[in-house]
Design a protein around this motif. Structure first.
Motif: not given
Length: 571
Positions: A503-505, A522-526
């Motif tokens: 959830n970090g950028p 945008k996050t790595w989760r995205d």
């Protein structure tokens, strides 16, 4: 010429231009002995499409595949959804090709040979005598192309009216003058010639005509972008609106073409077996690819547009031409604090000053500057009618602004590869990664299945790691459904160490613009969610779709070749 004891006579039609062949095909009765050349031209176009399908750079969407009804409809759905996505992202003001009203009008002219022969590929589709379902469906499409007997609905007539609306009046279609128009590129006659020579032998080339019909009618959804362009520049959009409506994939020409192909292939299967059906299918698909890729009009238009002066260039030229006299006629009058007479030395600065002083209002054809050109104004008759058109064109282009440079993008598969690379160093001391096992092919051996900790898979090639994560049998991901994937629901949605990392950028910047988020925030989760919802594509998979002159500019930049096939648009 003599070849041994045999005399070979060169055809009088060899080596002519496509515009010459176009004229001949529209006046076939006047050119004795041309049919063998027409046949050779048709076979040449189709052979070129077959060779193109062997190219490693051809987009996967245009490559042939084994036919089944499910596979065929899945490919059509893929094509359609891609075109819909393009229309949803397209902005007329940011067109990467047709940036001005003049560009669009020139495109209308270049497409005249094809659009004024609209429907010609089906002109001989109805044989004398009884008619089967396949030909009946195609004949129904052709009749509607002709307007069903109503001249006001005839597609070629509607296009002719569109040309007249922009002051383009062309000679009679079959005349030599039409084919010799110096303002029309030779490649603008190619697609029209292709449909004329293939349709001359409609019974022999029926499979190819089925594929041609499917391409033309299925792809018309992209013409929504031509509607936007025409409306943006104040041009009539009826011709394109009509095609979007009549060619629709649900009940229109696109659906009829699909039904005709499925019916034709089923009958071949029943009569001659699966192998014969697949052979006919390859011919159908080749017709689809040929109509999509034949000719070089798109490339030629790109070159022409790149060489053309911009509206600002044309205004600057007028100022430089008239400047020597104009700089003596304004006395002590000033513009933005500077003597007008002194501003003619720098046309660009003068143009900016006109905008700053609100004499030119971007996009407003009623700008006060034009009042100065009227009968009561001090610049009456200073400019010719053509020069005034140039000024107005520039005012319109200022409203649109310069086209935004397309953003470099990565596919979602390559974004996911970036994620894995970014997480490698972070995961080394993660206890869960040492305990959790994943099963997949051993990359160091003969591909036999091995069960290893997640931490071990992180040491393997990125594509191998992503493949085991995406494997349903490992239980963490359901390709196509992130909400049902444990990786998301159990790990990324929680408050554990992994979710905090994801959830970090992500790495911001143009490389990660695109599916799954855009730009800052945008996050790595995205990225992970978009990858799963996209079906878990692997890095290196060919995901590039064919380009057109109406594709969104960011997709053009992301494309591996940037090449636009054929005419660049269906109409």
């Amino acid at each position: 010429m003599t070849n041994g004891t045999r005399t070979v006579t060169k055809s009088p039609y060899a080596g002519l231009r496509h515009r010459d062949y176009f004229h001949i095909m529209l006046n076939l009765d006047s050119f004795e002995g041309f049919l063998p050349t027409a046949r050779a031209l048709a076979e040449g176009f189709l052979d070129a499409a077959r060779k193109l399908q062997k190219s490693s750079t051809l987009e996967a969407e245009l490559r042939v595949f084994p036919y089944s009804r499910a596979a065929f409809e899945a490919r059509l759905d893929e094509v359609y959804q891609g075109l819909v996505e393009d229309t949803n992202r397209y902005e007329a003001a940011q067109s990467w090709t047709m940036r001005t009203r003049e560009n669009v009008i020139d495109w209308l002219l270049q497409m005249a040979p094809f659009n004024q022969t609209d429907g010609a590929w089906l002109r001989n589709i109805a044989p004398v005598g009884p008619m089967d379902l396949v030909r009946n469906l195609l004949f129904g499409i052709w009749i509607e192309e002709l307007g069903g007997g109503d001249p006001a609905l005839n597609h070629a007539n509607i296009y002719t009216e569109l040309l007249r609306d922009v002051d383009i009046v062309l000679p009679e279609l079959r005349s030599r003058e039409y084919a010799e128009n110096p303002d029309i590129l030779d490649s603008a006659y190619t697609a029209a010639l292709f449909q004329l020579v293939v349709s001359e032998f409609s019974q022999d080339f029926l499979p190819e005509l089925l594929g041609m019909t499917q391409y033309l009618e299925w792809s018309s959804v992209e013409l929504k972008n031509m509607v936007r362009l025409n409306e943006y520049f104040g041009l009539d959009a009826h011709f394109y609106e009509m095609h979007v409506a009549i060619d629709n994939a649900a009940t229109g020409h696109g659906a009829k073409a699909r039904q005709a192909i499925e019916s034709y292939l089923e009958q071949v299967r029943v009569d001659a077996g699966d192998e014969a059906m697949q052979a006919q299918w390859e011919r159908i698909w080749n017709g689809y690819v040929a109509f999509s890729t034949t000719g070089t009009l798109a490339e030629d238009m790109q070159v022409k547009l790149a060489q053309a002066p911009t509206p600002a260039d044309r205004v600057e030229a007028i100022i430089r031409t008239l400047g020597p006299k104009a700089r003596l006629n304004h006395g002590l009058k000033k513009l933005a604090g500077t003597l007008i007479n002194d501003r003619f030395a720098e046309p660009t600065a003068l143009m900016k000053a006109l905008i700053d002083a609100a004499l030119i209002v971007p996009g407003d054809q009623a700008s006060p500057f034009f009042d100065l050109m009227g009968p009561e104004g001090p610049m009456y008759k200073v400019f010719t009618d053509e020069q005034i058109k140039v000024w107005r064109g520039w005012v319109g282009s200022v409203a649109a602004g310069p086209a935004k440079p397309p953003r470099a993008t990565l596919s979602i598969a390559d974004q996911m590869a970036r994620l894995v690379d970014a997480m490698r160093a972070r995961q080394q001391d993660t206890h869960g990664h040492q305990a959790e096992m994943l099963t997949g092919p051993d990359t160091a051996g003969a591909g036999q299945p091995v069960s290893k900790p997640v931490s071990w898979w992180f040491t393997q090639p990125t594509a191998a790691f992503l493949a085991v994560v995406a494997d349903r049998q490992n239980g963490w991901v359901v390709p196509g459904d992130s909400a049902a994937s444990k990786l998301v629901s159990d790990l990324l949605n929680g408050k554990n160490r992994m979710s905090k990392s994801f959830n970090g950028p992500a790495l911001n910047g143009p490389a990660l613009n695109g599916p799954g988020g855009d730009g800052p925030g945008k996050t790595w989760r995205d990225v992970a969610v978009a990858w799963i919802d996209g079906g878990c594509p692997m890095p290196g998979d060919d995901q590039a779709r064919p380009l057109s002159l109406l594709s969104p500019p960011e997709r053009v930049t992301a494309h591996p070749t940037g090449k636009v096939h054929g005419s660049g648009s269906v109409h």
